[in-house]
Design a protein around this motif. Structure first.
Motif, PDB file in Angstrom:
ATOM      1  N   ALA A 132      15.337  -2.452   0.461  1.00  0.00           N
ATOM      2  CA  ALA A 132      14.203  -3.104   1.116  1.00  0.00           C
ATOM      3  C   ALA A 132      13.070  -3.402   0.149  1.00  0.00           C
ATOM      4  N   ALA A 133      13.274  -3.163  -1.139  1.00  0.00           N
ATOM      5  CA  ALA A 133      12.219  -3.388  -2.127  1.00  0.00           C
ATOM      6  C   ALA A 133      12.801  -4.094  -3.339  1.00  0.00           C
ATOM      7  N   ASP A 134      11.956  -4.906  -3.941  1.00  0.00           N
ATOM      8  CA  ASP A 134      12.384  -5.594  -5.158  1.00  0.00           C
ATOM      9  C   ASP A 134      12.447  -4.640  -6.339  1.00  0.00           C
ATOM     10  N   ARG A 135      11.517  -3.681  -6.365  1.00  0.00           N
ATOM     11  CA  ARG A 135      11.501  -2.718  -7.469  1.00  0.00           C
ATOM     12  C   ARG A 135      10.803  -1.438  -7.033  1.00  0.00           C
ATOM     13  N   LEU A 136      11.378  -0.312  -7.449  1.00  0.00           N
ATOM     14  CA  LEU A 136      10.776   1.012  -7.245  1.00  0.00           C
ATOM     15  C   LEU A 136      10.639   1.668  -8.617  1.00  0.00           C
ATOM     16  N   GLU A 137       9.396   1.942  -9.012  1.00  0.00           N
ATOM     17  CA  GLU A 137       9.136   2.543 -10.315  1.00  0.00           C
ATOM     18  C   GLU A 137       8.478   3.908 -10.134  1.00  0.00           C
ATOM     19  N   VAL A 167       5.777   0.498  -5.506  1.00  0.00           N
ATOM     20  CA  VAL A 167       6.722  -0.315  -4.742  1.00  0.00           C
ATOM     21  C   VAL A 167       6.321  -1.777  -4.839  1.00  0.00           C
ATOM     22  N   ARG A 168       7.267  -2.615  -5.220  1.00  0.00           N
ATOM     23  CA  ARG A 168       7.094  -4.058  -5.123  1.00  0.00           C
ATOM     24  C   ARG A 168       8.042  -4.560  -4.033  1.00  0.00           C
ATOM     25  N   ALA A 169       7.467  -5.089  -2.964  1.00  0.00           N
ATOM     26  CA  ALA A 169       8.266  -5.480  -1.806  1.00  0.00           C
ATOM     27  C   ALA A 169       9.097  -6.725  -2.107  1.00  0.00           C
ATOM     28  N   ASP A 170      10.126  -6.906  -1.306  1.00  0.00           N
ATOM     29  CA  ASP A 170      10.988  -8.083  -1.451  1.00  0.00           C
ATOM     30  C   ASP A 170      10.249  -9.371  -1.109  1.00  0.00           C
ATOM     31  N   ASP A 206       2.258  -1.938  -3.753  1.00  0.00           N
ATOM     32  CA  ASP A 206       1.381  -0.792  -3.505  1.00  0.00           C
ATOM     33  C   ASP A 206       2.085   0.466  -3.995  1.00  0.00           C
ATOM     34  N   TRP A 207       1.376   1.590  -3.901  1.00  0.00           N
ATOM     35  CA  TRP A 207       1.894   2.879  -4.330  1.00  0.00           C
ATOM     36  C   TRP A 207       2.225   3.746  -3.122  1.00  0.00           C
ATOM     37  N   LEU A 208       3.319   4.506  -3.216  1.00  0.00           N
ATOM     38  CA  LEU A 208       3.609   5.517  -2.195  1.00  0.00           C
ATOM     39  C   LEU A 208       2.798   6.764  -2.508  1.00  0.00           C
ATOM     40  N   PRO A 209       1.974   7.242  -1.592  1.00  0.00           N
ATOM     41  CA  PRO A 209       1.256   8.493  -1.849  1.00  0.00           C
ATOM     42  C   PRO A 209       2.211   9.685  -1.793  1.00  0.00           C
ATOM     43  N   ALA A 210       1.926  10.689  -2.585  1.00  0.00           N
ATOM     44  CA  ALA A 210       2.739  11.907  -2.565  1.00  0.00           C
ATOM     45  C   ALA A 210       2.560  12.607  -1.232  1.00  0.00           C
ATOM     46  N   ALA A 211       3.675  12.921  -0.575  1.00  0.00           N
ATOM     47  CA  ALA A 211       3.635  13.597   0.720  1.00  0.00           C
ATOM     48  C   ALA A 211       3.491  15.104   0.514  1.00  0.00           C
ATOM     49  N   GLY A 212       3.028  15.767   1.563  1.00  0.00           N
ATOM     50  CA  GLY A 212       2.934  17.212   1.495  1.00  0.00           C
ATOM     51  C   GLY A 212       4.291  17.874   1.671  1.00  0.00           C
ATOM     52  N   ALA A 213       4.300  19.173   1.642  1.00  0.00           N
ATOM     53  CA  ALA A 213       5.532  19.928   1.829  1.00  0.00           C
ATOM     54  C   ALA A 213       6.026  19.776   3.272  1.00  0.00           C
ATOM     55  N   PRO A 214       7.327  19.920   3.508  1.00  0.00           N
ATOM     56  CA  PRO A 214       7.844  19.852   4.883  1.00  0.00           C
ATOM     57  C   PRO A 214       7.132  20.847   5.796  1.00  0.00           C
TER      58      PRO A 214
END
Length: 601
Positions: A281-286, A364-367, A373-381
């Motif tokens: 679903a994304a053109d690029r994930l870095e 994330v670069r969308a298709d 935009d950037w994915l924020p770091a999620a917290g612990a489960p």
């Protein structure tokens, strides 16, 4: 006369008494003979030897070899009688029996010798055990003495004084800002802090050159950076370390990276989660991995998808050199989890440092030019989560839920808007398979309103948010409630909107803007009813391109979660979502007690 041992009158009286019958040589004589004939013998052999001697008497008489009486003539030559073939004619066995003209079987002699040695070894083992227990007893006495000395030397009242946890100010902080493209790096520490002096140094990780030195709290600092400048490092000491926040913001109106993007500069960690779109679903994930320490860090990457875990050995053991950033393209090559991840529509990526620690950020670069935009770091489960920051307007709104455990999870979903809290129609409860990522659509439930989502689960889950609006995308995640020090937003250029949510009970906060010279604007008090989300637009200081914002809960306020939405262009077509994390100004130290338990192994 031939004696019972085939010797002529040379046998000592005691020994000859043993060979005779019990009536001729009493028990005392038998015991003396046993002691004389078995030097070094162990206790316990007497009964067996005496029994064998008594039993041999009839056989002795049968061969005509009677024992001589005490006091008989012993002046005869003491040598064995030889048989015609030159061998000894008579031999006495170990039990006191003598035979004439033949040998005793060798196996019997060896057996009896083995019995004697066995009993000797048993006695030796008993002595060793006695010494071992004595050593253990001495050790216990020594430990008890140390325990008593420690107890007597402990100051009175020390345990009560050290028994309560205490808070200490944060005096050191370090952040890493990824900067793959041109943009702005902004830094802000809330005013006051821990008091005293301090300093924050901003430097380029690429060449190590110092960019700025910040000495005052409560004063925003920002700098435009060029494309390809690499990561920036912020190291703060003293008063500037408490509550330190920084972010990188970029804006492009055209091209492959068209969009408005912002990322919070992260502190190094060892276990981080990111939940968002997959390579399909994304053109690029870095994935940007930055090592700020002086030793090499080693990272393992694992991932969950909508179909389950991506079982692969790719992405394991990635080294990151000291003072460097490594960029890993997810789905491109073995280091990016290989080909198995390329078919993932949604993804939960886990970054674990097996050696050292790293700061991580996922871009994330969308298709089809859908934004960046950037994915924020999620917290612990966790089993209770609140995801703030769903902006108003149309477009896609998706909640992404990952179950990292081995058991299925049942999650209750509640939407919190400005008009109240409610469950999405037909999606109030969702059953999630174990070790998968599930996407839940929210457009119909939200009806274009700004909102947050509250989650309650019977198993720990990780939550993310994906939003599409106009020609751009934005991502969010669950946050912790703001603490007494509140939250800090370092950069608020363009149009800034705060989304504040009170999931449990009514909350009250003050929102204060700070200009580039550290001058604070008029605080604005905001009340958020229980179970609702409030939307606040902080006023920009006059003549300022960018400014900072401080969000501080008031005493007695209920928990509040916050996010900042930055937008520009027609109808806010370009936007980004930044979750606001609690400002850490103090650390809680656990109680430390002097305990004698450390003396006990």
């Amino acid at each position: 006369m031939l004696g019972s041992y085939g010797k002529v009158g040379s046998e000592p009286p005691a020994a000859r008494g043993v060979i005779g019958s019990p009536s001729e040589a009493g028990p005392d004589a038998a015991a003396k003979a046993r002691d004389a004939s078995e030097p070094g013998g162990l206790p316990g052999h007497g009964d067996a030897a005496e029994g064998r001697a008594g039993a041999a008497s009839p056989q002795t008489q049968e061969h005509g070899g009677a024992a001589e009486a005490p006091g008989a003539d012993t002046g005869r030559q003491d040598r064995p009688k030889e048989a015609p073939d030159g061998k000894t004619g008579d031999r006495a066995d170990s039990g006191g029996t003598h035979r004439t003209g033949r040998r005793e079987p060798v196996w019997r002699l060896l057996w009896e010798q083995a019995e004697k040695w066995e009993q000797r070894l048993v006695a030796l083992a008993v002595q060793v055990l006695r010494y071992r227990y004595a050593t253990a007893a001495l050790l216990l006495v020594a430990v008890a003495a140390l325990y008593g000395a420690a107890a007597l030397s402990r100051p009175s009242g020390g345990q009560a004084a050290a028994g309560a946890p205490r808070r200490v100010p944060v005096t050191s902080a370090m952040l890493a800002c990824p900067a793959p493209t041109d943009g702005t790096v902004s830094v802000l520490t809330p005013p006051g802090g821990s008091g005293g002096t301090g300093r924050a140094e901003v430097s380029s990780l690429k060449d190590g050159k110092a960019v700025a030195s910040i000495t005052g709290t409560g004063t925003p600092w920002s700098k435009d950076v060029a494309d390809g400048a690499g990561a920036y490092v912020i190291k703060a000491r003293g008063a500037l370390a408490g509550g330190l926040q920084a972010e990188h913001t970029s804006h492009r109106g055209s091209g492959a990276d068209r969009g408005l993007a912002a990322v919070r500069c992260g502190e190094p960690g060892t276990d981080l989660w990111f939940v968002g779109p997959g390579p399909l679903a994304a053109d690029r994930l870095e994935l940007h991995l930055t090592n700020l320490d002086a030793q090499t860090a080693v990272v393992d990457l694992t991932a969950l998808s909508g179909e389950g875990p991506l079982d692969t050995l790719d992405g394991r053991g990635l080294p990151i050199d000291p003072g460097s950033t490594r960029v890993v393209r997810i789905g491109d090559g073995p280091e990016g989890l290989g080909e198995i991840v390329q078919t993932a529509q949604v993804l939960a990526l886990r970054v674990q440092a097996t050696t050292g620690r790293v700061a991580a950020a996922l871009r994330v670069r969308a298709d089809d030019g859908g934004g960046v935009d950037w994915l924020p770091a999620a917290g612990a489960p966790a089993t209770s989560l609140t995801v703030p920051g769903i902006p108003e307007g149309g477009g896609e709104r998706r909640l992404l839920l990952a179950v990292p455990g081995q058991d299925n999870a049942r999650v209750r979903i509640q939407v919190l808007t400005s008009s109240g809290a409610f469950a999405p129609e037909g999606r109030d409860t969702v059953d999630l398979p174990a070790r998968t990522v599930t996407s839940v659509t929210l457009e119909r439930a939200l009806s274009g309103k700004a909102a947050a989502v509250r989650l309650t689960s019977d198993k720990p889950v990780v939550a993310g948010l994906a939003v599409a609006r106009g020609d751009d995308v934005g991502y969010g995640t669950a946050t912790a409630p703001l603490g007494a020090a509140g939250g800090v937003v370092a950069d608020n250029r363009f149009e800034s909107v705060l989304l504040l949510t009170a999931p449990e009970r009514e909350a009250t906060v003050t929102v204060t803007t700070v200009d580039g010279r550290g001058r604070a604007g008029t605080p604005r008090q905001v009340r958020i009813p229980a179970g609702r989300t409030a939307q606040v637009e902080p006023p920009a200081p006059a003549g300022e391109k960018g400014f900072g914002v401080l969000i501080v809960p008031q005493p007695g306020s209920g928990p509040v979660h916050a996010a900042r939405v930055l937008q520009t262009g027609r109808d806010g077509g370009l936007f980004t979502v930044l979750p606001v994390v609690p400002a850490v100004t103090t650390l809680l130290l656990p109680p430390v007690l002097d305990s004698q338990r450390v003396l006990i192994p």
